[in-house]
Design an enzyme around this catalytic site. Structure first.
Site, PDB file in Angstrom:
ATOM      1  CD  GLU A  77      -2.322  -7.149   3.025  1.00 42.69           C
ATOM      2  OE1 GLU A  77      -1.988  -6.035   2.542  1.00 42.69           O
ATOM      3  OE2 GLU A  77      -2.855  -7.269   4.138  1.00 42.69           O
ATOM      4  N   GLY A  84       0.621  -4.845   0.950  1.00 45.31           N
ATOM      5  CA  GLY A  84      -0.537  -4.955   0.068  1.00 45.31           C
ATOM      6  C   GLY A  84      -0.235  -5.715  -1.223  1.00 45.31           C
ATOM      7  CB  ALA A 105      -0.899  -0.025   1.224  1.00 45.17           C
ATOM      8  CD  GLU A 159       1.527  -5.144   6.017  1.00 48.71           C
ATOM      9  OE1 GLU A 159       2.312  -6.042   6.410  1.00 48.71           O
ATOM     10  OE2 GLU A 159       0.901  -5.209   4.953  1.00 48.71           O
TER      11      GLU A 159
END
Ligand code: DAK
Length: 258
Positions: free
Chosen positions: A111, A108, A63, A131
């Site tokens: 993910e 992300g 992200a 993270e």
């Protein structure tokens, strides 16, 4: 301008995250562009999707940290919900999906790869959920999908420690299905997609639906999902042609999309 490129070759649609200057980091626009591309998929002509990243370094480096840095908890919740919505849509998309992971798949990015049905990667791929080094949890499904793929103990080790995993280890733990030299990755993904696309499309979709539904259910209910999908196949032309073809010693039946 879109951050996602789409290219259809026959029944295979490739969606490429196209923000290489930021290692394909996922900001709100990338998520929206991905979602818009999914809206546009022609379910009559496409039979398999491939997701990959532009450039030679990254599938997606996570992200977008710059975009997240000053978010309020409410904004973070909205961003997480948006990402989860798009990734869940990919996971439950009616067609099979392959992640061709061509480099970094962090946060992300990992993910997104895990939301796909199948993961192939290049030898230089690197997976991880970093993270906790940023003071946050994974926010696009990482706490849930990693443990389902590699087991609770290994997932907790990787998420708590933020240790990155190279391609060979990812293969060994079942996070990816195959590792290829960088220039052979997309051809391998396309070959697999073409092999999937040759099979009866309604049956392939039914397999995905039964597996996705059953994985979180007790076995008796999961089997009911299979019975439902199996019996529905008997309403299709593909089932009649496929079985008649076998009995008539005809091989390589071409299945029409419905
Ligand atoms: N976000 C934004 N920009 C990124 C980025 C990222 N995740 N990763 C790389 N970039 C940008 C860099 O800032 C740099 O931009 P410029 O400085 O050139 O403008 C450019 O991409 C090239 O990166 P580097 O110069 O750093 O390239 P290196 O080869 O030296 O290093 C690297 C590559 C992948 C090791 C490094 O870039 C890196 O560590 N990147 C961050 C990886 C990371 O920590 N990823 C996880 C992000 S966190 C949630 C929602 C979502 C999530 C969590 C919660 N909620 C709302 C609850 C998900 C979180 C994440 O994914």
């Amino acid at each position: 301008m879109s951050f996602v490129r789409s290219q259809q070759e026959g029944p295979v649609l490739t969606l490429t995250l196209d923000r290489p200057e930021a290692l394909n980091a996922l900001n709100a626009q990338v998520l929206d562009d991905l979602s818009a591309e999914l809206d546009r998929v022609d379910l009559h002509s496409v039979r398999c999707l491939i997701f990959t990243g532009a450039g030679e370094k990254a599938f997606a480096a996570g992200a977008d940290i710059a975009a997240m840095a000053d978010m309020s908890p409410e904004e973070a919740a909205a961003f997480s919900r948006r990402g989860n919505q798009v990734f869940r849509r990919i996971e439950t998309f009616p067609l099979p999906t392959i992640a061709a992971v061509n480099g970094y798949a962090l946060g992300g990015g990992c993910e997104l790869a895990m939301a796909c049905d199948i993961r192939l990667c290049s030898e230089n791929a690197l997976f991880g959920q970093p993270e906790v080094t940023l003071g946050i949890t994974p926010g696009f499904g990482g706490t849930q999908r990693l443990m389902r793929l590699v087991g609770m103990g290994k997932a907790k080790e990787l998420i708590f420690s933020a240790r990155n995993v190279k391609a060979a280890e990812a293969l060994q733990m079942g996070l990816v299905n195959g590792v290829y030299p960088a220039d052979e990755l997309l051809p391998a993904a396309e070959k697999l997609a073409a092999k999937i696309a040759k099979n009866a499309p309604v049956a392939v979709r039914a397999c995905k639906a039964a597996m996705n539904e059953g994985v979180n259910l007790p076995m008796d209910q999961a089997i009911d999902a299979e019975v439902r999908e199996f019996s529905a196949c008997f309403e299709t032309e593909d089932q009649k042609r496929g079985m008649a073809g076998f009995l008539n010693k005809q091989r390589n039946i071409r299945f029409e999309n419905k």
